[in-house]
Design an enzyme around this catalytic site. Structure first.
Site, PDB file in Angstrom:
ATOM      1  N   GLY A  47      46.371  50.420  47.315  1.00 11.76           N
ATOM      2  CA  GLY A  47      46.365  50.322  48.769  1.00 11.76           C
ATOM      3  C   GLY A  47      46.438  48.866  49.192  1.00 11.76           C
ATOM      4  N   GLN A  76      44.748  41.818  54.726  1.00  7.78           N
ATOM      5  CA  GLN A  76      44.696  41.124  53.434  1.00  7.78           C
ATOM      6  C   GLN A  76      45.857  40.155  53.237  1.00  7.78           C
ATOM      7  OE1 GLN A  76      44.166  45.082  51.295  1.00  7.78           O
ATOM      8  NE2 GLN A  76      43.059  43.707  49.928  1.00  7.78           N
ATOM      9  N   CYS A  85      38.911  45.716  44.781  1.00  9.82           N
ATOM     10  CA  CYS A  85      39.689  45.241  45.925  1.00  9.82           C
ATOM     11  C   CYS A  85      40.527  44.045  45.505  1.00  9.82           C
ATOM     12  CB  CYS A  85      38.745  44.836  47.057  1.00  9.82           C
ATOM     13  SG  CYS A  85      39.604  44.243  48.529  1.00  9.82           S
ATOM     14  N   LEU A  86      41.781  44.048  45.917  1.00  5.99           N
ATOM     15  CA  LEU A  86      42.676  42.937  45.573  1.00  5.99           C
ATOM     16  C   LEU A  86      42.183  41.619  46.187  1.00  5.99           C
ATOM     17  CD1 LEU A  86      46.068  44.787  46.115  1.00  5.99           C
ATOM     18  CD2 LEU A  86      45.038  44.138  43.921  1.00  5.99           C
ATOM     19  N   HIS A 122      38.698  52.627  52.705  1.00  7.48           N
ATOM     20  CA  HIS A 122      38.610  51.225  52.259  1.00  7.48           C
ATOM     21  C   HIS A 122      39.580  50.349  53.065  1.00  7.48           C
ATOM     22  CE1 HIS A 122      38.535  48.201  48.727  1.00  7.48           C
ATOM     23  NE2 HIS A 122      39.587  47.818  49.427  1.00  7.48           N
ATOM     24  N   GLU A 123      40.791  50.855  53.280  1.00  6.33           N
ATOM     25  CA  GLU A 123      41.809  50.063  54.006  1.00  6.33           C
ATOM     26  C   GLU A 123      41.475  49.959  55.493  1.00  6.33           C
ATOM     27  OE1 GLU A 123      43.420  48.549  52.003  1.00  6.33           O
ATOM     28  OE2 GLU A 123      43.457  49.884  50.273  1.00  6.33           O
ATOM     29  N   HIS A 136      39.159  47.226  56.043  1.00  8.15           N
ATOM     30  CA  HIS A 136      39.843  45.912  56.101  1.00  8.15           C
ATOM     31  C   HIS A 136      40.347  45.636  57.521  1.00  8.15           C
ATOM     32  CE1 HIS A 136      39.988  44.412  51.992  1.00  8.15           C
ATOM     33  NE2 HIS A 136      40.526  45.531  51.514  1.00  8.15           N
TER      34      HIS A 136
END
Ligand code: GNR
Ligand code: NI
Length: 167
Positions: free
Chosen positions: A46, A51, A91-92, A133-134, A137
């Protein structure tokens, strides 16, 4: 298409609250294409626009293992949830950290696709976790915000140290 640079915790830009998309068209389609390229290149399941320092309510996912399930959610809204489950998340923007987070196990989400078409979906499992999660963000939140303050401060110190060494 272009691969975009992913911001890393504790970059304050990750705390930006993204604004809804009001005009669909070429610019949004290009951002979505670049976000898919960035997500697949990372690789991740994702990616939220926050991000990659784009303050728009856009997220992309692909929870398949073979790149066969690309999905785009613009202006996503969770309108119903059921249950609670724990899953190990990464997480990236917080590389190499994996911790259990509690989220709704089932969600009903309304959103628009990259062409501006509205849809509604019921999701569970990994994709439900990923979408939550997204959306976090897009609201300037990170999965580490769901952890105890002790765990979070340990993670923060580790990243601040790494950042200083990189200077
Ligand atoms: O690649 C990712 N894996 C992942 C695993 C468990 C729960 C959430 C995620 S999302 C993450 C990519 C990312 O950071 N998206 O914002
Ligand atoms: Ni993330």
């Amino acid at each position: 298409m272009a691969k975009l640079q992913i911001l890393h915790y504790p970059d304050p830009r990750l705390r930006t609250i993204a604004k809804p998309v009001s005009v669909f068209g070429d610019e949004i389609e290009r951002i979505v294409a670049d976000m898919f390229e960035t997500m697949y290149g990372a690789p991740g399941i994702g990616l939220a626009a926050t991000q990659v320092n784009i303050a728009k309510r856009i997220l992309v996912t692909d929870t398949s293992r073979d790149g066969s399930d690309p999905r785009c959610f613009i202006n996503p809204q969770i309108v119903e949830t059921r249950g609670i489950e724990q899953m190990e998340e990464g997480c990236l923007s917080v590389p190499d950290v994996f911790e259990n987070v509690e989220r709704a196990e089932w969600i009903r989400v309304q959103a628009f696709d990259q062409h501006g078409t509205a849809f509604e979906l019921e999701l569970d499992g990994l994709l439900a976790v990923c979408v939550q999660h997204e959306i976090d963000h897009l609201d300037g939140k990170l999965f580490v915000d769901h952890l105890s303050s002790l765990k979070r401060s340990r993670i923060r110190r580790k990243f601040e140290k790494a950042q200083k060494q990189a200077l």
